[in-house]
Design a protein around this motif. Sequence first.
Motif, short mmCIF file in Angstrom:
data_model
loop_
_atom_site.label_atom_id
_atom_site.label_comp_id
_atom_site.label_asym_id
_atom_site.label_seq_id
_atom_site.Cartn_x
_atom_site.Cartn_y
_atom_site.Cartn_z
N ASP A 168 -9.78 -3.92 4.96
CA ASP A 168 -10.68 -4.85 5.67
C ASP A 168 -9.94 -5.77 6.65
O ASP A 168 -10.57 -6.54 7.36
N LEU A 169 -8.64 -5.67 6.67
CA LEU A 169 -7.84 -6.55 7.53
C LEU A 169 -7.41 -5.82 8.80
O LEU A 169 -7.08 -4.63 8.75
N PRO A 170 -7.42 -6.50 9.94
CA PRO A 170 -7.02 -5.83 11.19
C PRO A 170 -5.54 -5.51 11.18
O PRO A 170 -4.73 -6.25 10.60
N PRO A 171 -5.13 -4.41 11.80
CA PRO A 171 -3.71 -4.06 11.85
C PRO A 171 -2.94 -5.06 12.70
O PRO A 171 -3.47 -5.66 13.63
N ALA A 172 -1.69 -5.25 12.35
CA ALA A 172 -0.81 -6.13 13.12
C ALA A 172 0.38 -5.31 13.62
O ALA A 172 0.77 -4.30 13.01
#
Length: 234
Positions: A168-172
């Motif tokens: 659920d977290l955007p890629p960095a």
Amino acid sequence: MNIAIIPARGGSKRIPRKNIKPFCGKPMIAHAIDNALRSEHIQRVVVSTDDEEIANIAIEYGADVPFMRPAALADDFTGTSPVVRHALDILLNKGWDIDYCACVYATSPLLTTSLINSSFEMLECAEETDYVFTAARFSFPIQRAILQTEDGGVKPFDEFGISQRSQDLPPAFHDAGQLYWGHYKTWLNTNKRIFGANSKMVVMPDHLVQDIDTPEDWARAELLYKVMQSESIK
């Protein structure tokens, strides 16, 4: 014309003489010079160094060394952009007709000529883009990073992110430390930041990204390079 500038100071601390230490059969910097010289979009390769031995090796492998970098720009704290600006200022004053400039790191043997070409073509075709640079994706969400406290305990880097599912977290992403393309006017404009809103990333596959700061890094990079050569990755 388009040029490549390769910063290569002589004072590497963690791996002494890193820029010219033999890497898979030739000096480390020779790989960066060779890949840049093979690019159809680069007409000349310039090495910015404060070190006579590095300068001689660079010339041996086909690079230009039209000046020596001053000590004030060769310490442990000077960033890449001031070094490139210094080089461009000198070359323009010498009458060089420069359009675009690539900064190629001396310790980037995994950087391929085809990537140098495709990165330039991305910049040339993208209006209002300041820089194009190589980047890599973090393998784990940085929002779920953990910090160690002074007393040896732990705390979340991000109080919200630590409780979220990875998916659920955007890629960095992070700078791959290999290549930066920009127009010479962009490099000279101190208000234009490489990692600003008007820049674009070329995201590299993991097997083409390796920092080289320790002997272990060096050994892994050589293994990756040998795999590239066996698969004829250019």
